[in-house]
Design a protein around this motif. Structure first.
Motif, PDB file in Angstrom:
ATOM      1  N   ALA A 360      31.185  40.695  99.627  1.00 28.17           N
ATOM      2  CA  ALA A 360      30.892  41.168 101.175  1.00 28.17           C
ATOM      3  C   ALA A 360      30.429  40.231 101.407  1.00 28.17           C
ATOM      4  O   ALA A 360      29.557  38.869 100.624  1.00 28.17           O
ATOM      5  N   ASN A 361      30.589  39.137 102.382  1.00 32.48           N
ATOM      6  CA  ASN A 361      30.437  38.062 103.605  1.00 32.48           C
ATOM      7  C   ASN A 361      30.933  36.830 102.973  1.00 32.48           C
ATOM      8  O   ASN A 361      30.540  35.633 103.080  1.00 32.48           O
ATOM      9  N   THR A 362      32.014  37.053 102.403  1.00 34.74           N
ATOM     10  CA  THR A 362      32.456  35.586 101.476  1.00 34.74           C
ATOM     11  C   THR A 362      33.769  35.469 102.667  1.00 34.74           C
ATOM     12  O   THR A 362      34.281  36.486 102.402  1.00 34.74           O
ATOM     13  N   VAL A 363      34.172  34.776 102.369  1.00 34.24           N
ATOM     14  CA  VAL A 363      35.771  34.416 103.364  1.00 34.24           C
ATOM     15  C   VAL A 363      36.442  33.665 102.258  1.00 34.24           C
ATOM     16  O   VAL A 363      36.598  32.982 100.933  1.00 34.24           O
ATOM     17  N   GLY A 364      37.750  34.745 102.354  1.00 35.65           N
ATOM     18  CA  GLY A 364      39.609  34.661 101.738  1.00 35.65           C
ATOM     19  C   GLY A 364      39.879  35.020 102.280  1.00 35.65           C
ATOM     20  O   GLY A 364      40.308  35.663 103.261  1.00 35.65           O
ATOM     21  N   VAL A 365      41.177  35.280 101.441  1.00 35.15           N
ATOM     22  CA  VAL A 365      42.670  35.649 101.668  1.00 35.15           C
ATOM     23  C   VAL A 365      42.519  37.235 102.273  1.00 35.15           C
ATOM     24  O   VAL A 365      42.072  38.160 101.505  1.00 35.15           O
ATOM     25  N   ASP A 389      28.822  43.762 105.412  1.00 37.30           N
ATOM     26  CA  ASP A 389      28.319  44.586 104.098  1.00 37.30           C
ATOM     27  C   ASP A 389      28.300  46.329 104.317  1.00 37.30           C
ATOM     28  O   ASP A 389      28.621  47.310 103.910  1.00 37.30           O
ATOM     29  N   ASP A 390      28.974  46.336 105.614  1.00 36.86           N
ATOM     30  CA  ASP A 390      28.861  47.830 106.728  1.00 36.86           C
ATOM     31  C   ASP A 390      30.796  48.036 106.147  1.00 36.86           C
ATOM     32  O   ASP A 390      30.706  48.989 107.185  1.00 36.86           O
ATOM     33  N   GLY A 391      31.114  46.809 106.055  1.00 37.16           N
ATOM     34  CA  GLY A 391      32.746  47.458 105.769  1.00 37.16           C
ATOM     35  C   GLY A 391      33.115  46.619 107.540  1.00 37.16           C
ATOM     36  O   GLY A 391      34.773  46.842 107.555  1.00 37.16           O
ATOM     37  N   PHE A 392      32.685  45.953 108.213  1.00 41.74           N
ATOM     38  CA  PHE A 392      33.360  45.398 109.313  1.00 41.74           C
ATOM     39  C   PHE A 392      34.080  43.991 109.201  1.00 41.74           C
ATOM     40  O   PHE A 392      33.572  43.502 108.659  1.00 41.74           O
ATOM     41  N   LEU A 393      35.527  44.020 108.670  1.00 47.01           N
ATOM     42  CA  LEU A 393      35.974  42.759 109.587  1.00 47.01           C
ATOM     43  C   LEU A 393      36.331  41.845 110.182  1.00 47.01           C
ATOM     44  O   LEU A 393      36.474  42.143 111.898  1.00 47.01           O
ATOM     45  N   TYR A 394      36.021  40.946 109.802  1.00 51.60           N
ATOM     46  CA  TYR A 394      35.726  39.612 110.920  1.00 51.60           C
ATOM     47  C   TYR A 394      37.000  38.908 110.679  1.00 51.60           C
ATOM     48  O   TYR A 394      37.108  38.387 109.335  1.00 51.60           O
ATOM     49  N   ILE A 395      37.635  38.326 111.268  1.00 52.21           N
ATOM     50  CA  ILE A 395      38.969  37.602 111.073  1.00 52.21           C
ATOM     51  C   ILE A 395      38.754  35.732 111.253  1.00 52.21           C
ATOM     52  O   ILE A 395      38.565  35.871 112.244  1.00 52.21           O
ATOM     53  N   ARG A 396      39.100  35.241 110.166  1.00 58.13           N
ATOM     54  CA  ARG A 396      37.986  33.613 109.922  1.00 58.13           C
ATOM     55  C   ARG A 396      38.838  32.592 110.781  1.00 58.13           C
ATOM     56  O   ARG A 396      39.359  31.376 110.855  1.00 58.13           O
ATOM     57  N   GLY A 397      40.876  32.612 110.706  1.00 63.91           N
ATOM     58  CA  GLY A 397      41.559  32.373 110.715  1.00 63.91           C
ATOM     59  C   GLY A 397      42.924  32.362 110.334  1.00 63.91           C
ATOM     60  O   GLY A 397      42.850  34.031 109.670  1.00 63.91           O
ATOM     61  N   ARG A 398      43.721  31.436 109.701  1.00 62.20           N
ATOM     62  CA  ARG A 398      44.652  32.069 108.923  1.00 62.20           C
ATOM     63  C   ARG A 398      44.994  30.793 107.870  1.00 62.20           C
ATOM     64  O   ARG A 398      44.983  29.443 108.540  1.00 62.20           O
ATOM     65  N   ALA A 399      45.205  31.352 106.774  1.00 66.17           N
ATOM     66  CA  ALA A 399      45.402  30.348 105.739  1.00 66.17           C
ATOM     67  C   ALA A 399      46.140  29.645 105.880  1.00 66.17           C
ATOM     68  O   ALA A 399      46.476  28.665 105.168  1.00 66.17           O
TER      69      ALA A 399
END
Length: 507
Positions: A360-365, A389-399
């Motif tokens: 959790a809380n780590t950026v990846g694909v 940690d609560d399952g909420f999704l954050y989009i950080r960009g496109r790989a």
């Protein structure tokens, strides 16, 4: 047992044929009007020799006859190949030739272009014309001949839609969206925003849906068909405008509408009175990132919950999103999230190179398992994401947007956020272009706030250097009057890239 999509369409059409079904520019059409148009289309398709599974090309605009055409192609279990009418006539003609179909259905306004007729003649395609006056009309244009060519596009008996992707990052591509996936997405799983009972109950609804998203985009097609299977009338906006959405809200008082972030910004900029949005319980949004600052400003002014979501054409709709209940509990703590995975969906974040599942809380694909696409396998997206940690999704960009400049990795969204924090800049888009020495370099297009007539680009670069590392600063910045956009109102990164490329190197 869930009825099939075909059964549901026919059930809805039979409920109350004389009742109002589609409103367009103040004129209503009944469910019987839709059925009559569908029958006319079916007669033309049968005469052309099209059977179940055959592919029908349609230039989809947000107009009543186009909704009827979509319904009939799906109800006859043929496959609809979407063609974007917002392209140049030359590009539309190119699509027609490449698809090589027996039948192409166009609006009367599109058929004024001789390029379309030439392409149909080259492909041996039968042209059908849609238009709306007092009735929904669908007729054959070159009815003197049946389809004449050979080697037409093969039938796709299990495919509902040969769908164009959005074309945000490159030329639009086509994917096959199965009937099973589209049906399950519409009917099989209760939506975030309505109860299971509401989906199952077959009765005409009194409050209409408001269609603002283009039918040629999966979001618009899904929204239109979701309203149909719920027996809900539809108010069709040919394209989004503040004036038209105000008219729809004041006249029909819908409880829920769907708008992209760009439209939310336009409503704010027009200073629409809060009283005109008082009917709304929530606004569903998506298709592009929702900046937390925009969400704060909009919700503070209008007191309407913005329910962001995440999905893709490949998933036949959203796979994560906010509910009103989630919004009440977590809206402030989880700003910037696109919500929780929907029922029947699992999400995870992995290392792009190794496939290792990240904590959790780590950026990846981002990878997804969704019942909507009928697979138990993980599907890898091109999106960089983080799950808390609560399952909420954050989009950080496109790989696939990452720019590698001389070995240094640049995420365009990081640069865009800084550009948009500049007092004179309203919108920004950062893309990578080839460079002989460094491999790639970042460049940026910016759109200024209304009323701002000039900007010192050297000052902008100095501003960026104060907040970013030097390799992140764009090598070139262009000011555009309006950002180029896709039909779904996303900024077209492909078009922005072409602003910086010589004709010889364009895709």
């Amino acid at each position: 047992m869930q009825p099939s999509l075909i059964d549901r369409i026919n059930q809805v059409l039979a409920l109350s044929p004389s009742s109002e079904a589609l409103e367009f520019q103040g004129q209503w059409f009944s469910w019987q009007d839709i059925r009559d148009a569908m029958s006319s289309l079916e007669e033309c398709l049968e005469k052309a020799g099209l059977s179940e599974g055959d592919v029908v090309g349609v230039l989809l605009r947000n107009r009543p006859a186009h909704v009827a055409t979509l319904m009939q192609v799906l109800a006859s279990r043929r496959c609809i190949a979407t063609i974007n009418p917002f392209q140049s006539p030359e590009k539309v003609a190119q699509d027609i030739r490449q698809l090589n179909l027996k039948v192409v259905v166009c609006d009367r306004d599109d058929l004024v272009h001789t390029e379309l007729h030439a392409a149909a003649n080259d492909s041996g395609s039968l042209l059908l014309e849609m238009h709306t006056d007092q009735h929904l009309n669908i007729t054959a244009i070159n009815a003197d001949r049946a389809p004449t060519a050979k080697d037409y596009h093969p039938a796709l008996p299990n495919t509902a839609i040969l769908m164009l992707t959005s074309g945000t990052t490159g030329p639009a591509k086509r994917i096959e969206l199965p009937y099973s996936s589209f049906t399950l997405s519409l009917m099989g799983t209760p939506g975030h925003y309505s109860s299971h009972a509401e989906i199952e109950e077959i009765r005409l609804k009194s409050t209409p849906a408001v269609l603002t998203t283009p039918l040629v985009h999966i979001g618009g097609m899904f929204a239109a068909m979701a309203a149909v299977i719920q027996a809900r009338p539809i108010v069709i906006l040919e394209k989004f405008s503040v004036a038209e959405i105000r008219r729809a809200l004041v006249t029909y008082q819908p409880k829920l509408i769907s708008l992209p972030p760009t439209a939310l910004r336009m409503i704010l900029d027009a200073d629409v009175p809060a009283s005109e949005l008082r009917c709304l319980l929530a606004i569903r949004t998506g298709s592009a990132p929702l900046p937390p600052s925009l969400q704060d400003e909009f919700e503070d002014k209008y007191r309407v919950a913005l329910l962001d979501s995440y999905g893709a054409t490949e998933f036949a709709g959203a796979v994560a999103g906010w509910t009103i209940g989630d919004h009440k509990k977590f809206a402030k703590q989880k700003r910037g999230s696109v919500g929780l995975a929907q029922p029947g969906t699992k999400i995870r974040v992995v290392n792009a190179e190794t496939g290792e599942v990240l904590p959790a809380n780590t950026v990846g694909v981002l990878e997804v398992v969704s019942t909507q696409i009928g697979s138990k396998e993980w599907t890898r997206t091109t999106d960089l994401a983080e799950i808390d940690d609560d399952g909420f999704l954050y989009i950080r960009g496109r790989a696939d947007d990452a720019i590698i400049r001389g070995g240094f990795k640049i995420l365009p969204d990081d640069v865009v956020k800084v550009l948009r924090s500049h007092s004179k800049i309203k919108y920004a888009c950062v893309v990578g272009i080839p460079d002989e020495r460094l491999g790639q370099i970042p460049v940026a297009a910016i759109q200024l706030h209304h009323g701002v007539t000039e900007i010192d680009l050297n000052e902008v670069k100095t501003f960026l250097k104060s907040k970013l590392t030097s390799y992140q600063v764009p090598s070139d910045i262009k000011v555009v009057e309006d950002m180029p956009r896709t039909p779904s109102m996303k900024i077209s990164k492909h078009a922005v890239k072409n602003l910086f490329l010589d004709d010889a190197t364009r895709d």
